[in-house]
Design an enzyme around this catalytic site. Structure first.
Site, PDB file in Angstrom:
ATOM      1  N   ALA A   1       0.838  -1.199   0.000  1.00  0.00           N
ATOM      2  CA  ALA A   1       0.000   0.000   0.000  1.00  0.00           C
ATOM      3  C   ALA A   1       0.872   1.247   0.000  1.00  0.00           C
ATOM      4  O   ALA A   1       0.614   2.208   0.711  1.00  0.00           O
ATOM      5  CB  ALA A   1      -0.960  -0.017   1.184  1.00  0.00           C
TER       6      ALA A   1
ATOM      7  N   ASN B   1      -1.241  -5.541   2.905  1.00  0.00           N
ATOM      8  CA  ASN B   1      -0.168  -4.673   3.389  1.00  0.00           C
ATOM      9  C   ASN B   1       0.171  -5.048   4.822  1.00  0.00           C
ATOM     10  O   ASN B   1      -0.692  -5.419   5.605  1.00  0.00           O
ATOM     11  CB  ASN B   1      -0.599  -3.191   3.322  1.00  0.00           C
ATOM     12  CG  ASN B   1       0.584  -2.248   3.425  1.00  0.00           C
ATOM     13  OD1 ASN B   1       1.501  -2.308   2.606  1.00  0.00           O
ATOM     14  ND2 ASN B   1       0.584  -1.398   4.438  1.00  0.00           N
TER      15      ASN B   1
ATOM     16  N   GLU C   1      18.243  15.437   1.661  1.00  0.00           N
ATOM     17  CA  GLU C   1      16.993  15.882   2.291  1.00  0.00           C
ATOM     18  C   GLU C   1      17.041  15.691   3.804  1.00  0.00           C
ATOM     19  O   GLU C   1      16.565  16.530   4.565  1.00  0.00           O
ATOM     20  CB  GLU C   1      15.795  15.131   1.691  1.00  0.00           C
ATOM     21  CG  GLU C   1      15.467  15.581   0.266  1.00  0.00           C
ATOM     22  CD  GLU C   1      14.017  15.296  -0.120  1.00  0.00           C
ATOM     23  OE1 GLU C   1      13.523  14.205   0.229  1.00  0.00           O
ATOM     24  OE2 GLU C   1      13.386  16.154  -0.755  1.00  0.00           O
TER      25      GLU C   1
ATOM     26  N   ASP D   1       9.168   0.597  -6.702  1.00  0.00           N
ATOM     27  CA  ASP D   1      10.594   0.357  -6.473  1.00  0.00           C
ATOM     28  C   ASP D   1      11.047  -1.051  -6.847  1.00  0.00           C
ATOM     29  O   ASP D   1      12.243  -1.300  -6.979  1.00  0.00           O
ATOM     30  CB  ASP D   1      10.954   0.616  -4.997  1.00  0.00           C
ATOM     31  CG  ASP D   1      10.678   2.056  -4.578  1.00  0.00           C
ATOM     32  OD1 ASP D   1      10.344   2.873  -5.457  1.00  0.00           O
ATOM     33  OD2 ASP D   1      10.801   2.346  -3.374  1.00  0.00           O
TER      34      ASP D   1
ATOM     35  N   LYS E   1       7.916  21.967  -3.582  1.00  0.00           N
ATOM     36  CA  LYS E   1       8.075  20.670  -2.924  1.00  0.00           C
ATOM     37  C   LYS E   1       6.818  20.320  -2.129  1.00  0.00           C
ATOM     38  O   LYS E   1       6.323  19.190  -2.177  1.00  0.00           O
ATOM     39  CB  LYS E   1       9.292  20.727  -1.993  1.00  0.00           C
ATOM     40  CG  LYS E   1       9.562  19.441  -1.235  1.00  0.00           C
ATOM     41  CD  LYS E   1      10.077  18.340  -2.142  1.00  0.00           C
ATOM     42  CE  LYS E   1      10.453  17.089  -1.360  1.00  0.00           C
ATOM     43  NZ  LYS E   1      11.038  16.077  -2.241  1.00  0.00           N
TER      44      LYS E   1
END
Lengths: 405, 405
Positions: free
Chosen positions: B11, B37, B169, B300, B378
């Site tokens: 999820a 999930n 970041e 991914d 962003k």
């Protein structure tokens, strides 16, 4: 003629009480008053169990020393006292070096006492000051967070060594804090274990048995498991070793071990060569150190015998503050050249042991109290300490006003 | 005839995009939709660096899956997928056991890639999910708290391995968080060291050099020290070992080491026997796994080649969401018996790398942006992800509206 110098070491209950009374009672030409303290803040030692559990923030349990002293009358030195040299009439400070005095008040508080139990000093935390309290809180939070990554059940096990006053008060806060932690870290509350290990045959020795039962029943409902009459033999990186039967031992694995079973006087007492018992000087009736007419010792570094039971009074904020008050007025007498110092009599107004923010047990003015009434009394006691040192402004700023929770 | 079963594993951005589009596009008799999930929540992978630094709370970076799926149309199973058995057309779940499917969407996200560097898996933290992010935050706080007790300077040293997107970041957030931590824990900010170690010859490889300079200058002002072109050779309980010159090594002591230099696809990909590169399956143009007409792989765990530079697109939320959208419409086609599936083309809307809450660098619609404008972009990107999956209600609930900070 140079003004005499009064040095007060420590800004705990006793030290601050002495200084705030002195700045009122003395004229500006009577003496130079110097207060020495490691931090620029005072912390409420009696509230540290809350900061340790995380039910109060570190800033809730301290206030700036500058907010209660009159900087025109008192010189504050932020430094650590290393040694008192009574013959030379000076104190050695870590950064400042030598600080001479004409009159000295030692009010340096307590240090943890581990009774030589192996590993405790290394692997157990102690509720000693703001820094160690904050460390305990963060350690417990880190254990909860890490449990969600490595799933090791011992991370959710907290051992509290000692079911005395501090141990029980800390357990009360933990009992309230754990459900919050479980929510914050997505942890099933049934996985959490709080274990209190006490060597003595009862929790809260000296307390009324009925009140002790009340406290233990309440804490058991808050998920605390008691191992009373069980001695801790050692602490390891994995937890603690406790005695089991005559010769056997048992390991209790725990991610967090908090030692809350004993205090002694500040190590500086021994360091400076004063005769002492566990760092506490058995003071004269006027609170001076035996053999030194210019040194007063008050608070946790002093030892006063309760004649009724022929045992020392336990070190508390209440007794330290009363000692501070007397010491200030005795110092005023000395400065006036009087030698008839008043002697100290402890006026025990009672003792209340909190069991979290919402419950407590105690004896106040000779009467047993429990529940919301006792909790209310406890908060009034906490507020009174603020009022005695910092008056109404400090009480309003730092007081506990959730009185009817 | 039984309805075909579509099983979506994961999820994350890709999985939720697929499911929320499927529940809109399919009629209730077209298919049974099952979402599997591990957690009952979705988390914003692209915001985890904020939760890790502590600039956002763990609950700010996640939302309940139930708040975005239509429980009348989608069956949610909270469980962990262990293995896909493509020949048997089923998935093995940890608690539920076998789960058969007619169509499968693998959207299981990434796992940290430590490239076999010794000790990294054991001694370094990684910004992987809500649990590890929360652990990093708590670990850093614990180090600050403990520094005040044991005064070990390395407790205030944080090493970030990798100056790629996540590393930079995270450094931006740390730069903002450290002054807060110093205040909270009474720590002198000059004692804190943040060190970024990157093996590549530049930070943010692939980014415009002018923007990279902007980012590095800004982070240096925020107390970050860069060791670019420096390979990490290993991690130990005390810190890291880095290469120095040809043959030499150097130890950098640090209380906290965060590895932010690489991800690979979920281990289940290898476990299930799919041909892969670092856990990523090079998918067909229609996003199906080679040789399997009933399995889509997105996010991914998928690998799509950027033809322009003949290298894989980096795994991002943006590409995962676009893949999810296409997969939902392709599944709808398959259910209608059509075989002319659409092929995937990545529509790169730009990339913005945040440098804390108040600054950023990026390329948006082909234009370079920095500073407050980039930071605004962003946050709009972050809000857009919420909007695409959960519409206006979710955006209002979880969005970032401090847009003009």
């Amino acid at each position: 003629m140079k003004k005499p110098t009064i040095v007060v070491l420590g800004a705990g209950y006793g030290g601050l009480m002495t200084v705030t009374r002195l700045q009122k009672q003395l004229g500006s030409n009577d003496a130079e008053i110097i207060l020495v303290n490691k931090n620029d803040y005072h912390y409420e030692t009696t509230w540290l169990h809350e900061a340790s559990a995380g039910t109060l923030g570190p800033n809730d349990v301290r206030y700036d020393i500058s907010s209660v002293i009159d900087s025109g009358r008192v010189r504050f030195i932020q430094d650590t006292a290393l040694k008192v040299e009574p013959e030379a009439k000076k104190v050695l400070l870590e950064k400042t070096g030598d600080l001479p005095y004409d009159y000295l008040v030692i009010a340096l508080g307590a240090a943890p006492e581990t009774f030589g139990i192996e590993g405790l000093d290394k692997y157990a935390f102690s509720i000693t000051n703001v820094n160690t309290a904050r460390q305990i809180r963060e350690h417990i939070e880190y254990q909860f967070a890490t449990y969600k990554v490595d799933k090791k059940p011992e991370r959710l096990r907290i051992v509290v060594g000692g079911a005395g006053f501090t141990g029980i008060e800390f357990l009360g806060e933990l009992g309230n804090r754990v459900p919050e932690l479980c929510k914050e870290y997505d942890v099933d509350i049934h996985m959490v274990k709080i274990i209190c290990v006490e060597a003595a045959p009862t929790a809260l020795p000296g307390f009324d048995p009925e009140l002790v039962d009340y406290a233990m029943e309440l804490l058991k409902r808050k998920n605390v498991e008691f191992r009373i009459g069980t001695a801790i033999k050692g602490a390891t990186p994995e937890g603690i070793i406790v005695a089991k039967g005559e010769d056997d031992t048992e390991e209790i694995k725990a991610g967090t071990v908090v030692w809350a079973a004993g205090v002694r006087g500040n190590p500086i007492i021994t360091e400076s060569g004063f005769e002492n018992m566990r760092g506490r000087i058995k003071v004269e009736p006027d609170l001076r150190a035996p053999g030194y007419s210019d040194i007063f010792v008050i608070g946790d570094c002093s030892l006063v015998i309760n004649e009724e039971i022929n045992r020392p009074y336990p070190p508390t904020a209440q007794i330290a503050m009363q000692q501070g008050e007397l010491t200030a007025s005795n110092l005023a007498k000395l400065l006036q050249g009087k030698s008839n110092l008043d002697t100290f009599t402890f006026d025990n107004k009672g003792t209340v042991c909190s069991l979290g923010d919402d419950d407590a047990i105690g004896v106040v003015f000779g009467k047993k109290v429990t529940g919301k009434r006792a909790s209310f009394m406890k908060k009034m006691i906490d507020n009174r300490a603020l009022y005695m040192i910092g008056g109404i402004p400090l009480t309003l700023k730092k007081g506990k006003f959730n009185l009817l929770k």
